[in-house]
Design a protein around this motif. Structure first.
Motif, PDB file in Angstrom:
ATOM      1  N   LEU A 163       0.757  -1.230  -0.053  1.00 49.91           N
ATOM      2  CA  LEU A 163      -0.050   0.221   0.061  1.00 49.91           C
ATOM      3  C   LEU A 163       0.880   1.398   0.021  1.00 49.91           C
ATOM      4  N   GLY A 164       1.861   1.088   0.556  1.00 46.05           N
ATOM      5  CA  GLY A 164       2.850   2.209   0.782  1.00 46.05           C
ATOM      6  C   GLY A 164       3.504   2.667  -0.640  1.00 46.05           C
ATOM      7  N   GLN A 165       3.851   1.485  -1.238  1.00 39.21           N
ATOM      8  CA  GLN A 165       4.867   1.706  -2.660  1.00 39.21           C
ATOM      9  C   GLN A 165       3.837   2.043  -3.688  1.00 39.21           C
ATOM     10  N   LEU A 166       2.499   1.349  -3.662  1.00 39.35           N
ATOM     11  CA  LEU A 166       1.494   1.520  -4.630  1.00 39.35           C
ATOM     12  C   LEU A 166       1.069   3.271  -4.508  1.00 39.35           C
ATOM     13  N   GLY A 167       1.281   3.839  -3.231  1.00 37.65           N
ATOM     14  CA  GLY A 167       0.899   5.442  -3.081  1.00 37.65           C
ATOM     15  C   GLY A 167      -0.532   5.410  -2.957  1.00 37.65           C
ATOM     16  N   GLU A 168      -0.993   4.511  -1.995  1.00 36.98           N
ATOM     17  CA  GLU A 168      -2.699   4.479  -1.946  1.00 36.98           C
ATOM     18  C   GLU A 168      -2.987   5.238  -0.814  1.00 36.98           C
ATOM     19  N   VAL A 169      -3.032   6.509  -0.955  1.00 35.22           N
ATOM     20  CA  VAL A 169      -3.604   7.382   0.176  1.00 35.22           C
ATOM     21  C   VAL A 169      -4.688   7.176   0.674  1.00 35.22           C
ATOM     22  N   SER A 170      -5.521   6.348   0.047  1.00 35.10           N
ATOM     23  CA  SER A 170      -7.201   6.118   0.615  1.00 35.10           C
ATOM     24  C   SER A 170      -6.945   5.002   1.805  1.00 35.10           C
ATOM     25  N   ALA A 171      -5.763   4.335   1.833  1.00 31.82           N
ATOM     26  CA  ALA A 171      -5.298   3.434   3.022  1.00 31.82           C
ATOM     27  C   ALA A 171      -4.936   3.748   4.229  1.00 31.82           C
ATOM     28  N   VAL A 176      -2.975   3.740   9.975  1.00 33.14           N
ATOM     29  CA  VAL A 176      -3.123   3.990  11.173  1.00 33.14           C
ATOM     30  C   VAL A 176      -3.524   3.452  12.425  1.00 33.14           C
ATOM     31  N   HIS A 177      -4.600   2.639  11.810  1.00 34.14           N
ATOM     32  CA  HIS A 177      -5.124   1.761  12.725  1.00 34.14           C
ATOM     33  C   HIS A 177      -4.247   0.394  13.101  1.00 34.14           C
ATOM     34  N   SER A 178      -3.493   0.235  12.037  1.00 38.51           N
ATOM     35  CA  SER A 178      -2.542  -0.988  12.303  1.00 38.51           C
ATOM     36  C   SER A 178      -1.179  -0.662  12.974  1.00 38.51           C
ATOM     37  N   VAL A 188       6.286  -6.422  13.593  1.00 40.94           N
ATOM     38  CA  VAL A 188       6.682  -6.193  12.365  1.00 40.94           C
ATOM     39  C   VAL A 188       5.657  -5.419  11.126  1.00 40.94           C
ATOM     40  N   VAL A 189       4.517  -5.962  11.434  1.00 44.40           N
ATOM     41  CA  VAL A 189       3.358  -5.249  10.596  1.00 44.40           C
ATOM     42  C   VAL A 189       3.222  -3.739  10.825  1.00 44.40           C
ATOM     43  N   ARG A 190       3.147  -3.616  12.508  1.00 41.16           N
ATOM     44  CA  ARG A 190       3.224  -2.072  12.823  1.00 41.16           C
ATOM     45  C   ARG A 190       4.484  -1.348  12.374  1.00 41.16           C
ATOM     46  N   GLY A 191       5.567  -1.926  12.416  1.00 37.28           N
ATOM     47  CA  GLY A 191       6.686  -1.147  11.485  1.00 37.28           C
ATOM     48  C   GLY A 191       6.320  -1.129  10.062  1.00 37.28           C
ATOM     49  N   ALA A 196       4.979   2.907   5.501  1.00 44.19           N
ATOM     50  CA  ALA A 196       3.910   3.007   4.472  1.00 44.19           C
ATOM     51  C   ALA A 196       3.363   4.388   4.787  1.00 44.19           C
ATOM     52  N   LEU A 197       3.233   4.696   5.994  1.00 43.18           N
ATOM     53  CA  LEU A 197       2.619   5.910   6.436  1.00 43.18           C
ATOM     54  C   LEU A 197       3.555   7.223   5.894  1.00 43.18           C
ATOM     55  N   GLY A 198       4.806   6.967   6.217  1.00 46.83           N
ATOM     56  CA  GLY A 198       5.781   7.656   5.634  1.00 46.83           C
ATOM     57  C   GLY A 198       5.864   7.938   4.273  1.00 46.83           C
ATOM     58  N   GLN A 199       5.730   7.069   3.449  1.00 46.31           N
ATOM     59  CA  GLN A 199       5.906   6.848   2.009  1.00 46.31           C
ATOM     60  C   GLN A 199       4.580   7.817   1.410  1.00 46.31           C
TER      61      GLN A 199
END
Length: 299
Positions: A163-171, A176-178, A188-191, A196-199
């Motif tokens: 999701l981060g690499q695809l640039g999916e802002v809707s996610a 954030v919930h994750s 690992v998932v939280r990291g 992804a949020l930074g991207q």
């Protein structure tokens, strides 16, 4: 021709040769990865039609060969057609490498734990969709971030990365919930969600990421380091005070998290962080040499 001009031309030719070598090395690495993927598929996928199609690809793919290979691989991605889960995982990986959008529908179906019971196959399908740049399936990927839907943490981590690499802002909201350890118990998932949020670059993630810097809130040091890196990318000055606090070894025990905080402060470039970064150069205060190096670079 002047001596200066001759030297400039020689330097330009040297730069061109270096660039050509770098380009050739990049192409060679890509080809090696491609060949490795095909070989992996040949090892695990059975049946003469699969073997023949992929061997043709090895010999130098033509459009009609790729078309046939995609059809065969899609067929073998289905558990009803291919009982060997390693073979299905190889098929998913190969479909991502081939880059044919006809594979998207079958790969999406492979994300569903009710359709595909093997987590490795589901993870490979996520990676394949990311490589295909399939932003149209963002809704399905977001669903796979939910531990109640996708039980395997490794797969959820791959989803966050995609999701981060695809640039999916809707996610952003789901990512954030994750970050919340009450919802996502896998560090690992939280990291991966923090990265992804930074991207994605959405300022709505700043406050949750700042909260993830707090060791009393986020117990996983790798996640705290990822949050610091993400805040550096977001370049929001609201993060400065907490990033400065994260430089303190008595507050943040993980060296990688302190180093990431130093790097983030360097990216933010706020004069208010200079004193704390200078203090982090002192070996009697900061014993970790990597952190001291990050602080020096930030200054």
């Amino acid at each position: 021709m002047s001596e200066w001009l001759a030297q400039e031309l020689a330097r330009e030719e040297s730069r061109s040769r270096r660039l050509r070598r770098q380009q050739a090395a990049c192409l060679e690495r890509e080809e090696a990865e491609y060949q490795s993927t095909v070989h992996d598929a040949l090892v695990t996928l059975t049946g003469p039609s699969v073997q023949a199609a992929l061997r043709t690809l090895l010999q130098g793919p033509k459009l009609e060969d790729r078309t046939h290979a995609v059809e065969v691989l899609i067929h073998h991605l289905e558990p009803g057609n291919e009982k060997n889960s390693a073979a299905r995982a190889s098929a998913a990986r190969m479909l991502g490498r081939l880059g044919d959008s006809r594979a998207v529908k079958s790969l999406v179906r492979s994300l569903n734990p009710m359709c595909e019971g093997d987590s490795e196959v589901r993870g490979r399908a996520v990676t394949a969709l990311r490589r295909l740049g399939a932003r149209s399936v963002a809704g399905v990927l977001v669903q796979s971030l939910d531990p109640a839907y996708e039980p395997e943490g490794k797969t959820r981590g791959r989803v966050a990365k995609a999701l981060g690499q695809l640039g999916e802002v809707s996610a952003v909201g789901t990512l954030v919930h994750s970050l919340d350890s009450n919802f996502e118990r896998n560090g690992v998932v939280r990291g991966s969600a923090a990265t992804a949020l930074g991207q994605l670059g959405d300022s709505g993630a700043v406050v949750p990421l700042i909260r993830s810097l707090d060791p009393s809130h986020e117990s996983d040091g790798v996640t705290r380091a990822a949050a610091a890196k993400a805040l550096g990318r977001l370049a929001d000055f609201r993060a400065i005070a907490t990033l400065i606090q994260s430089l303190d070894p008595s507050y943040e025990e993980r060296g990688d998290a302190r180093g990431s905080a130093a790097t983030a402060l360097g990216q933010l470039g706020d004069p208010g962080a200079v004193e704390a970064l200078i203090q982090s150069l002192d070996p009697s205060y900061e014993e970790n040499g990597v952190v001291r190096g990050s602080a020096a670079t930030a200054l």
